[in-house]
Write an enzyme that holds these catalytic residues in place. Sequence first.
Site, PDB file in Angstrom:
ATOM      1  N   SER A  11       1.201   3.000  -7.937  1.00  0.00           N
ATOM      2  CA  SER A  11       2.420   2.688  -8.327  1.00  0.00           C
ATOM      3  C   SER A  11       2.994   1.290  -6.814  1.00  0.00           C
ATOM      4  O   SER A  11       4.107   0.401  -7.127  1.00  0.00           O
ATOM      5  CB  SER A  11       3.566   3.906  -7.475  1.00  0.00           C
ATOM      6  N   SER A  23       0.439  -1.716  -0.004  1.00  0.00           N
ATOM      7  CA  SER A  23       0.305  -0.318   0.587  1.00  0.00           C
ATOM      8  C   SER A  23       0.932   1.189   0.187  1.00  0.00           C
ATOM      9  O   SER A  23       1.928   1.216   0.553  1.00  0.00           O
ATOM     10  CB  SER A  23      -0.952   0.281   1.124  1.00  0.00           C
ATOM     11  N   HIS A  24       0.784   2.368  -0.585  1.00  0.00           N
ATOM     12  CA  HIS A  24       1.059   3.680  -0.087  1.00  0.00           C
ATOM     13  C   HIS A  24       1.383   4.103   1.160  1.00  0.00           C
ATOM     14  O   HIS A  24       1.618   5.015   1.365  1.00  0.00           O
ATOM     15  CB  HIS A  24      -0.385   4.955  -1.043  1.00  0.00           C
ATOM     16  N   SER A  25       0.283   3.798   1.517  1.00  0.00           N
ATOM     17  CA  SER A  25      -0.014   3.888   3.295  1.00  0.00           C
ATOM     18  C   SER A  25       1.059   2.646   4.450  1.00  0.00           C
ATOM     19  O   SER A  25      -0.030   1.572   3.998  1.00  0.00           O
ATOM     20  CB  SER A  25      -0.995   4.521   3.420  1.00  0.00           C
ATOM     21  N   LEU A  31      -3.292  -0.345  -5.077  1.00  0.00           N
ATOM     22  CA  LEU A  31      -3.547   0.673  -6.474  1.00  0.00           C
ATOM     23  C   LEU A  31      -2.184   1.300  -7.038  1.00  0.00           C
ATOM     24  O   LEU A  31      -0.986   1.208  -6.473  1.00  0.00           O
ATOM     25  CB  LEU A  31      -4.551   1.941  -6.107  1.00  0.00           C
TER      26      LEU A  31
END
Length: 130
Positions: free
Chosen positions: A73, A11-13, A71
Site C-alpha cells: 500500500s 513506509s508502513h512504519s 511495499l
Amino acid sequence: MNPSVGIVLVSHSVKLADGVAELVAQIGPDRVPVVAAGGDDHGGLGTSYRRVREALGAADRGAGVVVVPDLGSAVLTARAVLEDHRRPDVVIADVPFVEGAVAAAVASAGGADLATVVKSAEESRHVSKF
C-alpha cells in the site's frame, strides 16, 4: 550550486521510514533533502496520503523528487497522490527500500539530475552483498 533531487521514503512504519532517513542523511545531510512519510495519519502502521503529499512538498527543492516506497500500500498510496497531483518531476522508484534510498542519496549528493538519481537507485537491485 544547483538544487539536489529530493528523496521521499514511504513506509508502513514510522520507525522504519525515520531510520532509513537517518541513515541516508549521513550521506549528504546538508545537500540532499530526505523526508520520511511513514505510518498512517495517527502514527500507527499503514500509509497516509496526507503524509506522502506533504513529504513531496518538503523534499522538493526544484530538481525533482524520487519516491522510494517499501511495499504494497505504500506503492498504492504514492501512486494515488501522483495521479491526483501529476508532476513530471516526481518519480516513484521500484527499488529495494534501504539500498535504493542510499543509492539515490549518493547520486543526488553528487549533483546528478532526476533521471540519473532514479537510474542509480534502480541499479541497487543488482548489487550483491557477497
